[in-house]
Design a protein around this motif. Structure first.
Motif, PDB file in Angstrom:
ATOM      1  N   SER A 101       0.824  -1.218   0.000  1.00  0.00           N
ATOM      2  CA  SER A 101       0.000   0.000   0.000  1.00  0.00           C
ATOM      3  C   SER A 101       0.852   1.260   0.000  1.00  0.00           C
ATOM      4  CB  SER A 101      -0.921   0.038   1.225  1.00  0.00           C
ATOM      5  OG  SER A 101      -2.086  -0.706   1.006  1.00  0.00           O
ATOM      6  N   TYR A 102       2.139   1.098   0.286  1.00  0.00           N
ATOM      7  CA  TYR A 102       3.045   2.261   0.333  1.00  0.00           C
ATOM      8  C   TYR A 102       4.061   2.218  -0.807  1.00  0.00           C
ATOM      9  CZ  TYR A 102       1.012   2.055   4.952  1.00  0.00           C
ATOM     10  OH  TYR A 102       0.120   1.971   5.971  1.00  0.00           O
ATOM     11  N   SER A 144      -5.785   2.566  -1.986  1.00  0.00           N
ATOM     12  CA  SER A 144      -4.862   1.530  -1.507  1.00  0.00           C
ATOM     13  C   SER A 144      -5.609   0.616  -0.540  1.00  0.00           C
ATOM     14  CB  SER A 144      -3.667   2.164  -0.794  1.00  0.00           C
ATOM     15  OG  SER A 144      -4.090   2.710   0.436  1.00  0.00           O
ATOM     16  N   ASN A 154      -6.006   2.181   2.874  1.00  0.00           N
ATOM     17  CA  ASN A 154      -7.104   3.154   2.951  1.00  0.00           C
ATOM     18  C   ASN A 154      -8.459   2.444   3.007  1.00  0.00           C
ATOM     19  OD1 ASN A 154      -5.635   5.454   3.216  1.00  0.00           O
ATOM     20  ND2 ASN A 154      -5.461   5.816   1.016  1.00  0.00           N
ATOM     21  N   ASN A 194       0.962   3.048  -5.601  1.00  0.00           N
ATOM     22  CA  ASN A 194       0.660   3.811  -4.383  1.00  0.00           C
ATOM     23  C   ASN A 194       1.679   4.926  -4.156  1.00  0.00           C
ATOM     24  OD1 ASN A 194      -1.704   2.429  -3.528  1.00  0.00           O
ATOM     25  ND2 ASN A 194      -0.390   0.645  -3.225  1.00  0.00           N
ATOM     26  N   PRO A 195       1.381   5.946  -3.379  1.00  0.00           N
ATOM     27  CA  PRO A 195       0.160   6.122  -2.605  1.00  0.00           C
ATOM     28  C   PRO A 195      -1.063   6.367  -3.494  1.00  0.00           C
ATOM     29  CG  PRO A 195       1.562   8.062  -2.437  1.00  0.00           C
ATOM     30  CD  PRO A 195       2.331   7.052  -3.199  1.00  0.00           C
TER      31      PRO A 195
END
Ligand SMILES: C[S@@+](CC[C@H](N)C(=O)[O-])C[C@H]1O[C@@H](n2cnc3c(N)ncnc32)[C@H](O)[C@@H]1O
Length: 290
Positions: free
Chosen positions: A155-156, A167, A170, A162-163
């Motif tokens: 997710s990063y 994601s 989130n 991503n961001p």
């Protein structure tokens, strides 16, 4: 990839899972921090009759690890996009070929296997794979069961797009809001999952949704039969007390900056409460930095 053998001293958290991982006769790739998480979440299923689904088979090593860890009563199902994974059926596993980001796949899958207890997502790790899998599996997980999503560090990661507003992490924040919306003081979140996901645990690179419809009820304030209440609720006076009684200088400084703040907000037709909230937010900023 550098080969790192995880530590597995007896009594160390996750040691039993690591032992099964190392015993597996086929390759499996797991991060060194995952074993302790597996044990804390999954130990209750050992030597029980339950249904465990792992998305992502690759070389088959984790299927054997799970079989040894859970024991012969466990029904172990593997899912992969790669049709070669079918070969593991010869070893007694149930194998389904399809994409975890295809809603139709999940429809057919659950029509074939029925409800399950645990889904472990170690598939492609993209936002859409993790989010679509969560959406389509949770409602088929029995109470007391869970959806465990691995490698949520994606997710990063730029390589996973991503961001992004969409994601997986989130998505988890949305689930946290949905769980909290069961409180009667808030507006209830209109979702089929509001009364299904009891709680959510966050670990390094792993998220677990705990499924329990019985416990996911809408909550109301209650009161017991204690003697009639007499105490004054100091909830909104706490700050004032701190300043007035224990920090007279801070109280004086606060008074100095609040007077112009009130006058200024009056000139600008601002609500002085809004201004106070802004001042409070500015004070809190530093706690959100690191
Ligand atoms: C990280 S590996 C699985 C590792 C395995 N669980 C282990 O412990 O060694 C990821 C697997 O997910 C599969 N995969 C990738 N995208 C997929 C998708 N959309 N649906 C299902 N499986 C997928 C890949 O083919 C690959 O075998």
């Amino acid at each position: 990839m550098q080969k790192i053998i995880p530590a597995h001293n007896p009594g160390q958290p996750g040691a039993d899972v690591v032992a099964c991982y190392l015993n597996s006769k086929h390759t499996s790739i797991k991060h060194s921090s995952y074993f302790q998480v597996y044990e804390s979440l999954l130990a209750k299923f050992r030597n029980t009759r339950f249904t465990f689904v792992e998305i992502g088979i690759l070389d088959g090593g984790s299927l054997f690890m799970w079989r040894e860890y859970f024991g012969p009563q466990a029904r172990i199902i593997g899912i992969d996009l790669n049709p070669d994974a079918k070969k593991w059926e010869a070893e007694g596993f149930e194998i389904f070929i399809g994409s975890q980001e295809d809603p139709l796949f999940w429809e057919r899958f659950f029509a074939a296997v029925g409800d399950v207890d645990v889904v472990l997502d170690d598939g492609g790790h993209s936002n859409s794979q993790q989010v679509i899998t969560a959406h389509h599996t949770i409602r088929h997980i029995r109470d007391g069961g869970m959806l465990i999503v691995e490698d949520t560090h994606t997710s990063y990661m730029k390589g996973f797009g991503n961001p992004s507003k969409y994601s997986f992490i989130n998505y988890c924040m949305k689930i946290v809001e949905l769980i909290n919306s069961r409180s009667s003081v808030l507006t209830k979140h209109p979702s089929a999952l509001t009364n299904v996901i009891y709680s959510c645990s966050f670990f390094e690179s792993i998220v677990c949704f705990h499924i329990d419809r019985q416990r996911s009820f809408d909550s109301r304030p209650t009161v017991n039969n204690g003697a009639s209440p007499t105490a004054k609720d100091y909830r909104f006076q706490k700050y004032k007390v701190n300043l007035d009684q224990s920090k007279p200088l801070a109280s004086f400084v606060k008074a100095l900056y609040l007077v112009p703040a009130r006058v200024f907000s009056g000139i600008l037709f601002l609500n002085s409460k809004t201004l106070l909230e802004k001042i409070t937010s500015a004070r809190l900023k530093k706690y959100f930095r690191g």
